[in-house]
Design a protein around this motif. Structure first.
Motif, short mmCIF file in Angstrom:
data_model
loop_
_atom_site.label_atom_id
_atom_site.label_comp_id
_atom_site.label_asym_id
_atom_site.label_seq_id
_atom_site.Cartn_x
_atom_site.Cartn_y
_atom_site.Cartn_z
N VAL A 23 0.78 -1.20 0.18
CA VAL A 23 -0.19 0.14 0.20
C VAL A 23 0.43 1.07 0.11
CG1 VAL A 23 -1.68 1.30 1.24
CG2 VAL A 23 -2.28 -0.93 0.93
N SER A 24 0.61 2.36 -1.20
CA SER A 24 0.95 3.01 -0.99
C SER A 24 0.20 4.32 -1.20
CB SER A 24 2.20 3.67 -2.48
OG SER A 24 1.79 3.46 -3.40
N GLY A 25 0.42 5.52 -0.43
CA GLY A 25 -0.51 6.46 -0.66
C GLY A 25 -1.52 7.50 0.40
N PHE A 26 -0.98 6.29 1.69
CA PHE A 26 -2.00 5.84 2.97
C PHE A 26 -0.40 5.65 4.04
CE2 PHE A 26 -5.39 6.40 -0.05
CZ PHE A 26 -6.10 7.01 0.35
N GLN A 27 -1.33 6.33 4.90
CA GLN A 27 -0.10 6.38 5.94
C GLN A 27 -0.99 6.57 7.63
OE1 GLN A 27 3.06 7.18 6.10
NE2 GLN A 27 2.84 7.63 4.20
N VAL A 28 -0.40 4.97 8.12
CA VAL A 28 -1.38 4.97 9.59
C VAL A 28 -1.46 6.65 10.17
CG1 VAL A 28 -1.14 4.28 11.84
CG2 VAL A 28 0.00 2.65 10.21
N GLY A 29 -2.73 7.04 10.79
CA GLY A 29 -3.39 8.14 12.01
C GLY A 29 -4.29 9.03 10.61
N ASP A 30 -4.53 8.32 9.25
CA ASP A 30 -4.62 8.94 8.05
C ASP A 30 -6.19 8.96 8.09
OD1 ASP A 30 -2.12 9.93 6.74
OD2 ASP A 30 -2.84 8.90 4.86
N ARG A 31 -6.87 10.19 7.83
CA ARG A 31 -8.74 9.96 8.75
C ARG A 31 -8.86 9.87 7.37
NH1 ARG A 31 -10.88 15.31 9.60
NH2 ARG A 31 -12.43 14.24 11.39
N VAL A 32 -9.54 9.04 6.95
CA VAL A 32 -10.74 8.22 5.91
C VAL A 32 -11.91 7.78 5.54
CG1 VAL A 32 -8.33 7.50 4.91
CG2 VAL A 32 -9.71 6.08 6.83
N VAL A 33 -12.33 8.12 4.64
CA VAL A 33 -13.92 6.96 4.56
C VAL A 33 -13.61 6.00 3.48
CG1 VAL A 33 -15.41 8.79 5.40
CG2 VAL A 33 -14.76 8.83 2.88
N ILE A 34 -14.52 5.95 3.15
CA ILE A 34 -14.29 4.16 2.62
C ILE A 34 -15.50 4.56 1.51
CG2 ILE A 34 -14.78 1.50 2.60
CD1 ILE A 34 -12.92 1.54 5.41
N TYR A 35 -15.01 4.41 -0.16
CA TYR A 35 -15.91 3.63 -1.30
C TYR A 35 -17.01 2.44 -1.03
CZ TYR A 35 -17.80 3.98 -5.71
OH TYR A 35 -18.57 4.20 -6.63
#
Ligand SMILES: [Zn+2]
Length: 342
Positions: free
Chosen positions: A73-85
């Motif tokens: 996985v690239s482009g995301f880090q632990v701790g990022d705030r995300v929603v899921i499509y």
């Protein structure tokens, strides 16, 4: 981790400890912070319309924190705030490649609805390509309901081609309807809301409606729409309910060249006479959930303060059955969200 699990259709969920899911290389583990609850969840509980393999963890409006990432996985880090499509798309078909992901015929599942466990659990596993970052200005609970309610409303408005100065009738002011009213107002339309619950009139006005018609007391909806539009009828009707009575009222409220947009559906049907369609040049437009872009749009509208919150009720995971019962009672005005303590 704790999860609310559906073991038998028609029976309450049970809160239990389940194993934290292991990750594939392209997946992330998201710690759930907020998860919306809506009518789809009631259908799942009943085994009506959607019948996932049991046991199953529902919850399809997920906002959370990236907790762990797979090796590739690239482009995301632990701790990022995300929603899921929600739609687990293939990413390769004609529809995915032309930004109409909601029509992908090769979906592996739908988060919390079909083939993939959802957000009624402390953690969810999901392919990284499903993630979208949450702008700092957007609260967890609002981000959660952007995944379905706001996404669906943004896409329906896009499909409706609503223009400045047109009159739109929006039938049903639940979660999707509440956002649609705000969007239609932003688009510069004259907004009429129809709902069978007269107690929602104030809520409709708060969200930007100009007029409200209570279908439980209004005997002739099309006539009432004619009166409110000085004899013109509506340029567009958006039906979020999809019953025979609402479609009948909708089609007969349209002006010539009007557009009937179908968002909600039930097993009920409504036959439209060919002559009425042809002679009046009516359009019937279906719309399904939304594209990934619509989720980005919804989050940006929230971040800019253009869309206001529709969340009115908050429950903890332990109270999930009470939350579902309250939704089923029909008393909720605005959306219900499951919140986890961080
Ligand atoms: Zn595809």
């Amino acid at each position: 981790m704790k999860a609310a699990v559906l073991h038998h259709f028609g029976q309450p969920l049970t809160i239990e400890d389940v194993a934290q899911p292991a990750l594939a290389d392209d997946e992330v583990l998201v710690q759930t912070i907020a998860c919306g609850i809506d009518g789809t969840d009631l259908k799942l509980c009943d085994g009506f319309g959607y019948t996932p393999e049991l046991p199953f963890v529902m919850g399809h409006e997920i906002a959370g924190i990236v907790h762990q990432i797979g090796n590739r996985v690239s482009g995301f880090q632990v701790g990022d705030r995300v929603v899921i499509y929600n739609f687990l798309i293939c990413g390769k078909c004609m529809f995915c490649l032309t930004h109409r992901e909601q029509l992908c015929p090769n979906m592996r599942g739908v988060m919390g609805v079909l083939n993939w466990h959802g957000g009624y659990a402390e953690y969810v596993r999901v392919p990284a390509q499903q993630l979208i970052p949450i702008p700092d200005e957007v609260a967890w609970e609002d981000a959660a309901v952007s995944c379905d309610a706001a996404l669906t409303a943004v896409h329906a408005l896009e499909r409706s081609r609503l223009r400045l100065g047109e009159t739109v009738v929006i039938i049903g002011i639940g979660g999707v309807g509440s956002v649609l009213v705000q969007l239609a107002r932003l688009a510069g339309a004259h907004v009429i809301v129809i709902d069978h619950d007269g107690q929602r009139a104030h809520w409709a006005t708060e969200n930007g409606a100009h007029d409200f018609l209570d279908s439980s007391v209004e005997a002739d909806i099309p006539q009432a729409v004619q009166t409110l539009t000085h004899g013109m009828g509506a340029a567009c009707v958006i039906d979020v309910v999809g019953k025979e009575a609402t479609m009948n009222a909708g089609f007969n409220s349209l002006q010539r060249s009007g557009r009937m947009v179908i968002v909600g559906y039930t097993p009920e049907q409504y036959p439209v006479p060919g002559k009425q369609l042809a002679q009046n040049e009516l359009e019937v437009i279906g719309t399904r959930a939304g594209r990934r872009q619509n989720l980005l749009d919804a989050l940006n509208l929230m971040a800019n303060g253009q869309l206001k919150s529709i969340v009115r009720y908050r429950y903890g995971l332990e109270q999930i059955n009470a939350a579902l019962d309250y939704l089923r009672s029909g008393a909720a005005i605005g959306r219900i969200v499951l919140k986890y303590t961080v």
